[in-house]
Design an enzyme around this catalytic site. Structure first.
Site, PDB file in Angstrom:
ATOM      1  CG  HIS A 347      -2.065   0.923   1.118  1.00  0.00           C
ATOM      2  ND1 HIS A 347      -3.331   0.497   0.809  1.00  0.00           N
ATOM      3  CD2 HIS A 347      -2.154   2.260   1.262  1.00  0.00           C
ATOM      4  CE1 HIS A 347      -4.148   1.526   0.770  1.00  0.00           C
ATOM      5  NE2 HIS A 347      -3.462   2.611   1.045  1.00  0.00           N
ATOM      6  CB  ALA A 348       1.118   4.097  -2.367  1.00  0.00           C
ATOM      7  CG  HIS A 377      -1.822  11.323  -2.657  1.00  0.00           C
ATOM      8  ND1 HIS A 377      -2.989  11.967  -2.348  1.00  0.00           N
ATOM      9  CD2 HIS A 377      -1.437  10.685  -1.514  1.00  0.00           C
ATOM     10  CE1 HIS A 377      -3.299  11.731  -1.078  1.00  0.00           C
ATOM     11  NE2 HIS A 377      -2.373  10.944  -0.563  1.00  0.00           N
ATOM     12  CD  GLU A 378       1.406   8.070  -1.035  1.00  0.00           C
ATOM     13  OE1 GLU A 378       1.895   8.441   0.052  1.00  0.00           O
ATOM     14  OE2 GLU A 378       0.243   7.636  -1.120  1.00  0.00           O
ATOM     15  CG  HIS A 381       1.364  12.321   2.251  1.00  0.00           C
ATOM     16  ND1 HIS A 381       0.417  13.001   2.973  1.00  0.00           N
ATOM     17  CD2 HIS A 381       0.698  11.309   1.634  1.00  0.00           C
ATOM     18  CE1 HIS A 381      -0.765  12.429   2.810  1.00  0.00           C
ATOM     19  NE2 HIS A 381      -0.615  11.399   1.993  1.00  0.00           N
ATOM     20  CD  GLU A 405      -4.084  11.302   3.460  1.00  0.00           C
ATOM     21  OE1 GLU A 405      -3.962  11.068   2.246  1.00  0.00           O
ATOM     22  OE2 GLU A 405      -3.373  10.783   4.327  1.00  0.00           O
ATOM     23  CG  HIS A 507      -7.314   3.056   4.843  1.00  0.00           C
ATOM     24  ND1 HIS A 507      -7.624   2.270   3.741  1.00  0.00           N
ATOM     25  CD2 HIS A 507      -6.624   4.110   4.374  1.00  0.00           C
ATOM     26  CE1 HIS A 507      -7.137   2.842   2.656  1.00  0.00           C
ATOM     27  NE2 HIS A 507      -6.521   3.950   3.003  1.00  0.00           N
ATOM     28  CE1 TYR A 517      -6.543   8.926   2.851  1.00  0.00           C
ATOM     29  CE2 TYR A 517      -7.837   7.481   4.255  1.00  0.00           C
ATOM     30  CZ  TYR A 517      -6.623   7.874   3.748  1.00  0.00           C
ATOM     31  OH  TYR A 517      -5.475   7.230   4.135  1.00  0.00           O
TER      32      TYR A 517
END
Length: 661
Positions: A347-348, A377-378, A381, A405, A507, A517
């Site tokens: 999971h990324a 997206h990552e 973060h 997020e 999750h 989210y």
């Protein structure tokens, strides 16, 4: 893991805070000397920061090589850091902060936590470790219906790729049932005990239950009202999208599989959980004869590699004057699934190692557009981590989880515009309103479809943590709520004694809330409006790309640097100029799509909404004795009241975890 390993780590702990505690009291009174508090926090930042770094390194080693030895190393590092944190909390409690500066008050407020007894703490750790291991290593096998050859599949990549395909109803049914039966049924007893222990720990810390603890991370007692008020505003748009997708599934699978007035089958929505509907785009695209906005074929033609995807993403951020990833990112991250036989968590996730210089991503990346979006997206973060790395340890976090997020989603959305993909040579699409509608529908499949999913995942868990749902009705109640709010149903009957299907997603079994989210989607579009203005964009918001805009980058960086040093409303105001979360930016963005969907659904004569069977499940309002029985099983007092609002974003080790999708 043996108890002796944790006890040994605790025995070896040399905690300099013990001596500090003795000087904090003055004749039995609390210490009101702010200089002492500052000295204590400086010591805490140095010493606890080093211990957290060792804990994160151990966690990384485990998740990139799932062995018992590495799991034991995580437990040992966690035991040392956890013991230090408890001592730090004890020291923080000896200060009278009445006349302290707001900054020092806020730092100390994070040091307010009580742990379970050692035996229960170890039990909780072991449960979480076992649930993660079940999820990460489960493999299901079958005889291939076409070849007759036995084949075995992990979630990543095999089952995920199977669920992403459209057309083979039976394959999807087999995969969905194999995963939910194989994973969910193993997790159910572990998860129920996890709920008991988490509720007990939450109550020790002054919360009504664990759901109350999650909600108070947003520094409000009105969180349940806030999320429902937001969803009411976007629900009409979701229902239009739902009706449109139901028609497309009907066209693909036929009337014996799809009821044009019913909920959607959960196994036909493009992934294992029906969370993101983007893989339905091939059957849902409004104008299929127009040029595609999916650059995957061009990525392959240009021989894109995983490393090039990350380099392109990194360049997106630096084009805005934001920070590049450090050199160590490239040789320490796990950007592809290893081929050396290791079992890994795929999971990324984006990782902060809390030393101000080590930031990594763990992802089993494939050369497809969906993963290219996830890369951006990552990296969002990672950008957030780097921007607030100078802050004290307790402030190295987002303004709230939704902010963290939203940043990644915001950048992935700008990257995905036809304007940007044209600019970097992955598309050659003309300015065409039909192409725009294709793009907006694709965006809606990635965002609007997720809103009721994420909402229900947590509103249902909040009810469960409160003890509102009888234990024997948990899974039936979950699917009843999914049918009511999301308009989705399981494809096969579920066994209420064996199944707890909500646990079969990363999750939930890894102890993450999902309301982040839901909130991030609203933040994302609010931030987008402001950054588009900063970039000087003119025209529809869905055409905005702030690539190369240092003005937009400067505005974003100012908010990111705040970390968790201020309430989220202050961070919101720093970027947007106002303090409330709004649905209007999202609705403005998708207004052309809403108009188009309404016209299409009217043209097709489609029913808006869905019919569901009458609720046969026990209603909590009519069965108070069952509610009380459940609360007692979950370690709750039925009469317990929720505490007053307070800052309770503690920095126990659960606060130092990677970020993902």
């Amino acid at each position: 893991m043996a108890t002796s390993s944790i006890l040994l780590s605790l025995a070896l702990l040399c905690c300099s805070l013990i001596s500090a505690i003795s000087v904090k009291f003055h004749g039995g009174r609390l210490n009101s000397n702010e200089a002492d508090a500052i000295a204590f926090l400086n010591e805490y930042n140095t010493e606890y920061g080093a211990l957290v770094n060792q804990y994160v390194i151990a966690s990384w080693n485990y998740e990139t090589n799932l062995t018992d030895e590495n799991a034991n190393a995580v437990a040992q590092a966690g035991g040392v850091a956890g013991a230090y944190y408890e001592e730090a909390c004890a020291t923080a409690a000896t200060f009278d902060t009445t006349n302290f500066s707001e900054d020092i008050k806020r730092q100390l407020a994070y040091l307010d936590s009580v742990s379970l007894e050692p035996a229960e703490s170890e039990e909780l750790y072991n449960i979480l470790s076992e649930m993660a291991n079940i999820y990460g290593t489960y493999q299901t096998c079958r005889s291939n219906p076409m070849t007759g050859i036995n084949e075995c599949m992990y979630l990543e990549p095999e089952l995920t790729e199977l669920m992403a395909q459209v057309g083979n109803y039976d394959d999807h049914l087999w995969a969905w049932q194999a995963w939910h039966n194989g994973v969910g049924r193993q997790l159910r007893p572990l998860y129920l005990r996890y709920v008991e222990l988490k509720n007990k720990e939450a109550q020790l810390n002054g919360y009504a239950d664990y759901g109350d603890q999650w909600r108070q991370k947003y520094e409000t007692t009105e969180m349940e009202t806030i999320v429902q008020d937001l969803y009411v505003q976007v629900e009409p748009l979701y229902k239009q999208l739902h009706a449109y997708i139901r028609r497309k599934l009907y066209d693909a699978y036929g009337p014996d599989k799809i009821d044009l007035r019913g909920p959607l089958p959960a196994h036909l929505l493009g992934d294992m959980w029906g969370r993101f509907w983007v893989n339905l785009n091939e059957i849902a695209i409004p104008y299929p004869d127009k040029p595609s906005t999916d650059p995957t074929p061009e990525m392959i033609r240009q021989n894109y590699t995983v490393e090039r995807m990350f380099q392109t993403g990194n360049q997106f951020y630096t084009s805005m004057g934001l920070l590049p990833v450090p050199d160590t990112f490239w040789n320490l991250s796990m950007l592809e699934k290893p081929t050396d036989g290791r079992e890994v968590a795929c999971h990324a996730t984006a990782w902060d190692f809390y030393d101000g210089k080590d930031f990594r991503i763990r992802m089993c990346t494939k050369v497809i557009f969906e993963d290219f979006q996830t890369v951006h997206h990552e990296l969002g973060h990672i950008q957030y981590y780097m921007q607030y790395a100078f802050q004290p340890l307790n402030f190295r976090d987002g303004a709230n989880d939704g902010f963290h997020e939203a940043v990644g989603e915001l950048m992935a959305m700008s990257f995905s515009t036809t304007k940007h993909l044209n600019a970097i040579g992955l598309l050659n699409v003309p300015d065409d309103p039909d192409v725009d509608m294709n793009f907006l529908l694709f965006q809606a499949l990635n965002t609007i479809s997720t809103l009721p999913f994420h909402l229900t995942q947590d509103t249902w868990r909040w009810s469960m943590f409160r003890g509102d749902i009888p234990l024997e009705e948990l899974n039936d109640n979950y699917w009843a709520e999914k049918a009511r709010v999301v308009g989705v149903a399981p494809p096969v009957g579920r066994d209420p004694a064996l199944d707890l299907d909500i646990t079969a997603i990363y999750h939930v079994c890894n102890d993450f809330d999902m309301i982040r989210y839901f909130m991030r989607t609203f933040y994302q579009y609010q931030f987008n409006e402001v950054l588009c203005q900063a970039a000087g964009h003119e025209g529809p918001l869905y055409k905005c790309d702030f690539y190369n805009s240092t003005a937009a980058g400067d505005a974003l960086a100012e908010m990111l640097k705040l970390g968790a040093s201020r309430p989220w409303q202050d961070a919101m105001e720093a970027l947007t100029g106002q303090r409330d979360i709004l649905a209007s930016p999202l609705l403005n963005y998708f207004e052309p799509l809403r108009i188009w969907l309404e016209a299409e659904n009217i043209k097709n004569g489609d029913y808006i909404g869905w019919d569901i069977p009458a609720n046969k499940h026990v209603n909590k309002e009519f069965a108070p004795y069952l509610k009380e029985k459940t609360q007692q099983k979950l370690g709750l007092s039925p009469a317990r009241e929720s505490p007053s609002p307070m800052l309770r974003k503690n920095r126990m080790l659960s606060g130092f975890r990677p970020r993902f999708d």
